[in-house]
Write an enzyme that holds these catalytic residues in place. Structure first.
Site, PDB file in Angstrom:
ATOM      1  N   ASN A 177      36.103 -54.001 -13.329  1.00  0.00           N
ATOM      2  CA  ASN A 177      36.208 -54.996 -12.248  1.00  0.00           C
ATOM      3  C   ASN A 177      36.791 -56.331 -12.699  1.00  0.00           C
ATOM      4  OD1 ASN A 177      35.039 -53.128 -10.544  1.00  0.00           O
ATOM      5  ND2 ASN A 177      32.976 -53.986 -10.714  1.00  0.00           N
ATOM      6  N   HIS A 182      45.495 -43.786  -4.662  1.00  0.00           N
ATOM      7  CA  HIS A 182      46.506 -44.422  -5.512  1.00  0.00           C
ATOM      8  C   HIS A 182      47.923 -44.259  -4.945  1.00  0.00           C
ATOM      9  CE1 HIS A 182      43.771 -44.486  -9.363  1.00  0.00           C
ATOM     10  NE2 HIS A 182      43.295 -45.226  -8.377  1.00  0.00           N
ATOM     11  N   HIS A 191      34.300 -49.004  -5.480  1.00  0.00           N
ATOM     12  CA  HIS A 191      33.523 -49.610  -6.567  1.00  0.00           C
ATOM     13  C   HIS A 191      32.136 -50.040  -6.088  1.00  0.00           C
ATOM     14  CE1 HIS A 191      36.790 -50.304  -9.810  1.00  0.00           C
ATOM     15  NE2 HIS A 191      37.061 -49.243  -9.088  1.00  0.00           N
ATOM     16  N   ARG A 243      39.735 -49.930  -2.670  1.00  0.00           N
ATOM     17  CA  ARG A 243      39.177 -49.887  -4.024  1.00  0.00           C
ATOM     18  C   ARG A 243      37.814 -50.581  -4.083  1.00  0.00           C
ATOM     19  NH1 ARG A 243      40.491 -52.613  -9.542  1.00  0.00           N
ATOM     20  NH2 ARG A 243      39.878 -50.940 -10.966  1.00  0.00           N
TER      21      ARG A 243
HETATM   22  C1  HEM Z   1      39.711 -40.816 -10.494  1.00  0.00           C
HETATM   23  C2  HEM Z   1      39.324 -41.871 -11.139  1.00  0.00           C
HETATM   24  C3  HEM Z   1      39.931 -43.222 -10.940  1.00  0.00           C
HETATM   25  C4  HEM Z   1      40.385 -44.032 -11.919  1.00  0.00           C
HETATM   26  C5  HEM Z   1      40.359 -43.757 -13.408  1.00  0.00           C
HETATM   27  C6  HEM Z   1      40.899 -45.222 -11.295  1.00  0.00           C
HETATM   28  C7  HEM Z   1      41.411 -46.310 -11.977  1.00  0.00           C
HETATM   29  C8  HEM Z   1      42.114 -47.338 -11.393  1.00  0.00           C
HETATM   30  C9  HEM Z   1      42.757 -48.394 -12.112  1.00  0.00           C
HETATM   31  C10 HEM Z   1      42.749 -48.568 -13.621  1.00  0.00           C
HETATM   32  C11 HEM Z   1      43.390 -49.177 -11.206  1.00  0.00           C
HETATM   33  C12 HEM Z   1      44.224 -50.418 -11.502  1.00  0.00           C
HETATM   34  C13 HEM Z   1      43.308 -51.600 -11.680  1.00  0.00           C
HETATM   35  C14 HEM Z   1      44.027 -52.794 -12.242  1.00  0.00           C
HETATM   36  O1  HEM Z   1      44.804 -52.635 -13.185  1.00  0.00           O
HETATM   37  O2  HEM Z   1      43.768 -53.907 -11.760  1.00  0.00           O
HETATM   38  C15 HEM Z   1      43.130 -48.625  -9.902  1.00  0.00           C
HETATM   39  C16 HEM Z   1      43.603 -49.138  -8.719  1.00  0.00           C
HETATM   40  C17 HEM Z   1      43.270 -48.655  -7.481  1.00  0.00           C
HETATM   41  N1  HEM Z   1      42.336 -47.662  -7.222  1.00  0.00           N
HETATM   42 FE1  HEM Z   1      41.596 -46.365  -8.566  1.00  0.00          FE
HETATM   43  N2  HEM Z   1      40.766 -45.108  -9.946  1.00  0.00           N
HETATM   44  C18 HEM Z   1      40.165 -43.916  -9.678  1.00  0.00           C
HETATM   45  C19 HEM Z   1      39.789 -43.454  -8.421  1.00  0.00           C
HETATM   46  C20 HEM Z   1      39.958 -44.165  -7.258  1.00  0.00           C
HETATM   47  C21 HEM Z   1      39.360 -43.824  -5.992  1.00  0.00           C
HETATM   48  C22 HEM Z   1      38.397 -42.659  -5.775  1.00  0.00           C
HETATM   49  C23 HEM Z   1      39.796 -44.744  -5.080  1.00  0.00           C
HETATM   50  C24 HEM Z   1      39.455 -44.874  -3.617  1.00  0.00           C
HETATM   51  C25 HEM Z   1      39.158 -43.882  -2.826  1.00  0.00           C
HETATM   52  C26 HEM Z   1      40.686 -45.646  -5.787  1.00  0.00           C
HETATM   53  C27 HEM Z   1      41.405 -46.656  -5.194  1.00  0.00           C
HETATM   54  C28 HEM Z   1      42.265 -47.499  -5.869  1.00  0.00           C
HETATM   55  C29 HEM Z   1      43.206 -48.383  -5.214  1.00  0.00           C
HETATM   56  C30 HEM Z   1      43.485 -48.461  -3.731  1.00  0.00           C
HETATM   57  C31 HEM Z   1      43.834 -49.125  -6.232  1.00  0.00           C
HETATM   58  C32 HEM Z   1      44.864 -50.253  -6.060  1.00  0.00           C
HETATM   59  C33 HEM Z   1      44.129 -51.570  -5.911  1.00  0.00           C
HETATM   60  C34 HEM Z   1      45.016 -52.798  -5.811  1.00  0.00           C
HETATM   61  O3  HEM Z   1      46.157 -52.726  -5.411  1.00  0.00           O
HETATM   62  O4  HEM Z   1      44.488 -53.883  -6.133  1.00  0.00           O
HETATM   63  N3  HEM Z   1      40.742 -45.277  -7.096  1.00  0.00           N
HETATM   64  N4  HEM Z   1      42.330 -47.511 -10.034  1.00  0.00           N
END
Ligand code: HEM
Ligand SMILES: *[C@@H]1O[C@H](CO)[C@@H](O)[C@H](O)[C@H]1NC(C)=O
Ligand SMILES: *[C@@H]1O[C@H](CO)[C@@H](O)[C@H](O)[C@H]1NC(C)=O
Ligand SMILES: *[C@@H]1O[C@H](CO)[C@@H](O)[C@H](O)[C@H]1NC(C)=O
Length: 343
Positions: free
Chosen positions: A99, A198, A71, A67
């Site tokens: 963030n 995800h 970002h 992530r």
């Molecule tokens: C399509 C649009 C996307 C949205 C709206 C989105 C949104 C989010 C949100 C809201 C979270 C949770 C954050 C939290 O509550 O702390 C999250 C977690 C995460 N996102 Fe996305 N995301 C998107 C695309 C991506 C992409 C393209 C990647 C990487 C290639 C990614 C990788 C991750 C990962 C690995 C997590 C888990 C992080 C953790 O465990 O701390 N996301 N994302």
């Protein structure tokens, strides 16, 4: 004092020179697989070893680093800007909407950077280290391998406003999210495949509460969620009380620490955690994305292949300013001081 004509000629010469300089850099494919072959031949081994330690001590660290890389790339290109701390003269990206209280992995990056610096000081950019680390993170939890093109430079700026504008949010509509990917030179296919990240990691209650209790915060339609799943989430994420905001649930509750295609299978069953996840399958606007979700749910190898390809594409989002005026940071949290900024 030089006569006016003279200075204008000089000015024009300088402008021409700068344009040629920038264009030369922009047209050459800047990234190569063997970029550090002679200057830091063991960099890939060092990053891999540190990522092994991080992921074996806590598998979520894989998700955290993937992530962090995303970002970074979505804000002025993959240039390490996301890693910069606040200073008197620099407003970091760390408190931007998507963030704040959510983005992590900075200490892991410090540690890898320290190890790389001790072997090859001043050679490998933080942006490259993060890109390699994200690839290794995916492999270490069972995902696909891909070669990582290298040669990024670290930015000497961060952009808080752009971080607010460019990073997609969980309660944002599908059309708006697609626009943000297109804006980065990524396609709808890239978006659906990259969202497969995800399949690992966690989200905070704050990111999915609106979906559990109502649609007040949603800028889009509220995508349907399987009833049994809603109930299990509600206990960890009560409707009221900020104390639960940082309580986390798995984005893929079936295999939260395994990089597989079960994320897509959950979407097909209405069990996506984030509204933005579910919308790719259930939205009336999501016809194209729905087909892709279906395809990746059925065919894990097709998902792996596209994910690897799309990660290279995302890692290729370029900060052209950094190619010219960027640097290799000594400490990923701060730009190098003094001499360099005189120009
Ligand atoms: C399509 C649009 C996307 C949205 C709206 C989105 C949104 C989010 C949100 C809201 C979270 C949770 C954050 C939290 O509550 O702390 C999250 C977690 C995460 N996102 Fe996305 N995301 C998107 C695309 C991506 C992409 C393209 C990647 C990487 C290639 C990614 C990788 C991750 C990962 C690995 C997590 C888990 C992080 C953790 O465990 O701390 N996301 N994302
Ligand atoms: C990466 O970007 C460069 C331009 O900066 C382009 O020439 C190249 O084709 C891109 N590579 C990929 C894999 O997208
Ligand atoms: C980030 O979180 C802190 C602490 O909860 C809060 O005070 C601040 O307003 C948030 N920053 C932004 C820009 O939302
Ligand atoms: C956090 O989630 C757990 C269940 O996973 C729940 O027991 C606890 O009450 C939640 N904490 C808050 C502050 O809501």
């Amino acid at each position: 004092m030089a006569p006016p004509l003279c200075s204008r000629v000089l000015e024009r010469f300088l402008v021409m020179f700068v344009l040629i300089f920038i264009r030369a850099n922009a047209s050459d494919p800047p990234l190569t697989l063997d970029y550090y072959k002679s200057t830091c031949p063991r960099v890939l081994d060092i990053v891999r070893r540190e990522m092994e330690c991080a992921v074996f001590s806590d598998p979520r660290n894989a998700a955290i680093i993937v992530r962090l890389h995303m970002h970074d790339c979505f804000v002025q290109g993959c240039d390490g800007s996301v890693l910069l701390d606040d200073t008197i003269t620099l407003k970091s990206e760390k408190k931007a909407a998507q963030n704040n209280h959510s983005l992590r992995g900075f200490k892991i990056m410090d540690r890898i950077k320290l190890m790389v610096e001790s072997e090859c000081p001043g050679v490998v950019s933080c942006a490259d280290i993060l890109t390699i680390a994200a690839r290794d993170a995916v492999i270490l939890v069972g995902g696909p391998y891909w070669d990582v093109p290298l040669g990024r430079k670290d930015a000497r700026t961060a952009n808080y406003e752009l971080a607010n504008a460019n990073l997609p949010g969980a309660n944002e509509g599908l059309v708006s999210i697609i626009a943000k990917f297109i804006n980065q030179g990524l396609s709808v296919t890239d978006m659906v495949a990259l969202s497969g990240a995800h399949t690992i990691g966690m989200a905070r209650c704050e990111s999915f509460r609106a979906r559990l209790y109502g649609d007040l915060e949603l800028t889009s339609e509220k995508s349907p969620m399987a009833e049994s799943y809603i109930n299990s989430l509600r206990s960890a994420c009560p409707a009221f009380g900020f104390s639960s905001n940082n309580n986390v649930s798995a984005l893929d509750y079936v295999t939260p620490n395994l990089f597989d295609n079960s994320y897509y299978q959950l979407l097909v069953r209405g069990q996506g955690l984030l509204n933005s996840d579910q919308e790719m399958y259930s939205s009336l606007l999501g016809i194209e994305t729905r087909h892709l979700v279906q395809k990746y749910a059925e065919d894990p190898l097709e998902f792996f292949k596209q994910f690897a390809e799309s990660m290279v594409k995302m890692g290729n989002i370029t900060n052209y300013d950094s190619l010219v005026s960027g640097e290799v940071r000594k400490n990923c949290r701060f730009i190098n001081s003094l001499s360099h900024s005189e120009e």
